[in-house]
Design an enzyme around this catalytic site. Structure first.
Site, PDB file in Angstrom:
ATOM      1  N   TYR A 193       0.843  -1.192   0.000  1.00 39.66           N
ATOM      2  CA  TYR A 193       0.000   0.000   0.000  1.00 39.66           C
ATOM      3  C   TYR A 193       0.881   1.246   0.000  1.00 39.66           C
ATOM      4  O   TYR A 193       1.291   1.745   1.052  1.00 39.66           O
ATOM      5  CB  TYR A 193      -0.905   0.026   1.229  1.00 39.66           C
ATOM      6  CG  TYR A 193      -1.978  -1.025   1.270  1.00 39.66           C
ATOM      7  CD1 TYR A 193      -2.354  -1.750   0.138  1.00 39.66           C
ATOM      8  CD2 TYR A 193      -2.648  -1.308   2.458  1.00 39.66           C
ATOM      9  CE1 TYR A 193      -3.345  -2.712   0.192  1.00 39.66           C
ATOM     10  CE2 TYR A 193      -3.651  -2.263   2.520  1.00 39.66           C
ATOM     11  CZ  TYR A 193      -3.994  -2.966   1.389  1.00 39.66           C
ATOM     12  OH  TYR A 193      -4.979  -3.918   1.448  1.00 39.66           O
ATOM     13  N   GLY A 246     -17.162   2.925  -1.519  1.00 38.35           N
ATOM     14  CA  GLY A 246     -17.852   4.190  -1.291  1.00 38.35           C
ATOM     15  C   GLY A 246     -19.207   4.306  -1.944  1.00 38.35           C
ATOM     16  O   GLY A 246     -19.983   5.217  -1.625  1.00 38.35           O
ATOM     17  N   PRO A 295     -16.383  -3.058   2.273  1.00 42.73           N
ATOM     18  CA  PRO A 295     -17.755  -3.360   2.703  1.00 42.73           C
ATOM     19  C   PRO A 295     -18.781  -2.322   2.260  1.00 42.73           C
ATOM     20  O   PRO A 295     -19.984  -2.573   2.350  1.00 42.73           O
ATOM     21  CB  PRO A 295     -17.640  -3.397   4.231  1.00 42.73           C
ATOM     22  CG  PRO A 295     -16.515  -2.447   4.532  1.00 42.73           C
ATOM     23  CD  PRO A 295     -15.538  -2.663   3.406  1.00 42.73           C
TER      24      PRO A 295
END
Length: 326
Positions: A57, A213, A209
């Site tokens: 990341y 967005g 989840p």
């Protein structure tokens, strides 16, 4: 808030965890380092105690330097390291428009030492294989994980983007504590795997989840992200012209329930999965402190069974254009 157990370990965490990725990767130009550290520390004060990152990341700062998510997380948590469950991942390198996978024992050993240094810790609580490497058998990876546990460099391990066969084979060699796969109202194709996890005593960590967005209702098209080349959402199908129409059909359903529970769309989306499965933990992320607080409070919302069933009935008759879709 309810605590949920991670697999068969003695680690218990809040029912909503924190995905740290977006602070420096895939969600636009990285958040300035000190601001990102402040956000993570505020999240801990709110009650978050599951922090998720990965060695790959990274993003590019405006000055051309690299923003490394593990370094940011490590700096942020050092004063409360022993009060949280720290998760990171190995085995993926971003190469322009594609990913390269390497889960060889040599690479795993190299990766764990790098992550420990960047995270300023002597152990990782949950160490994930980030993606299946087709060149390496699951038994080989699991054997290395067993060694790292014996060496106390990690407490437990997990696998991200795993399938049932790979999971069962790996679990037979060294018990898997968690898996981390995509799951949301718009991405439900792994529900059979959630039930496999229940059978094996494994916790399912749900990434994205909120469908990157889309389930918040805050975004309306791919144009919302076009100004930042580092924002992966700019090409996601749920924000295409046809995708947003399908997304909005679901948002109409969620919004009605949001009014009923005096909650946000995001909170209802998270509460829905928490109510469906007792072995699931969503890990939404955000750069906004108020949104992090709102997401965390979703763990205190208990939907009625009939409301969950109503949503499921609606979902059964809907199709979505969503990133990662099967």
């Amino acid at each position: 808030m309810e605590k949920r157990r991670l697999g068969q370990t003695d680690m218990y965490v809040s029912s909503v965890g924190l995905g740290c990725m977006g602070l420096s990767h895939a969600s636009g130009t990285p958040t300035p380092k000190q601001e990102a550290i402040h956000i993570l520390q505020e999240a801990f004060r709110m009650g978050y105690n599951l922090f998720d990152t990965a060695e790959c990341y990274t993003g590019v700062n405006p000055d051309g330097t690299i923003s490394n998510n593990e370094e940011i997380v490590g700096e942020a948590i050092k004063d409360f390291r022993d009060e949280i469950v720290l998760c990171t991942k190995f085995g993926v390198t971003h190469k322009g428009d594609h990913l390269e996978f390497d889960s060889s024992p040599r690479k795993i050993r190299e990766s764990i030492e790098g992550s420990l240094k960047r995270l300023q810790t002597d152990h990782i609580d949950i160490y994930y294989q980030h993606r299946i490497d087709p060149k390496v058998e699951p038994e080989v990876v699991a054997e290395v994980m067993k060694e790292l546990i014996q060496e106390r460099k990690i407490k437990a391990w997990g696998i991200s983007e795993v399938n049932e066969d790979y999971l069962r084979r790996a679990h037979a060699v060294c018990p898997v504590t968690v898996i981390q796969n995509r799951y949301s109202m718009m991405a439900r194709w792994h529900e059979p795997l959630i039930k496999v996890c229940q059978e094996l005593g494994i916790t399912y960590i749900a990434f994205s989840p909120l469908a990157n967005g889309a389930l918040t209702g805050a975004y309306h098209s791919q144009a919302d992200f076009q100004n930042d080349q580092q924002d992966f959402r700019r090409n996601m199908p749920q924000y295409s012209e046809t995708g947003i129409v399908k997304t909005n059909q679901l948002l109409e359903v969620i919004s009605k329930m949001s009014e009923q529970y005096q909650a946000t769309n995001a909170q209802i989306s998270l509460a829905w999965m928490l109510g469906k499965f007792d072995n699931i933990i969503p890990i939404p992320g955000s750069r906004k402190i108020e949104r992090l607080a709102s997401n965390f409070e979703a763990g205190n919302i208990q939907l009625l069974d009939e409301d969950i069933q109503m949503i499921d009935h609606q979902l059964a008759n809907m199709e979505f254009e969503v990133f990662g879709g099967h």
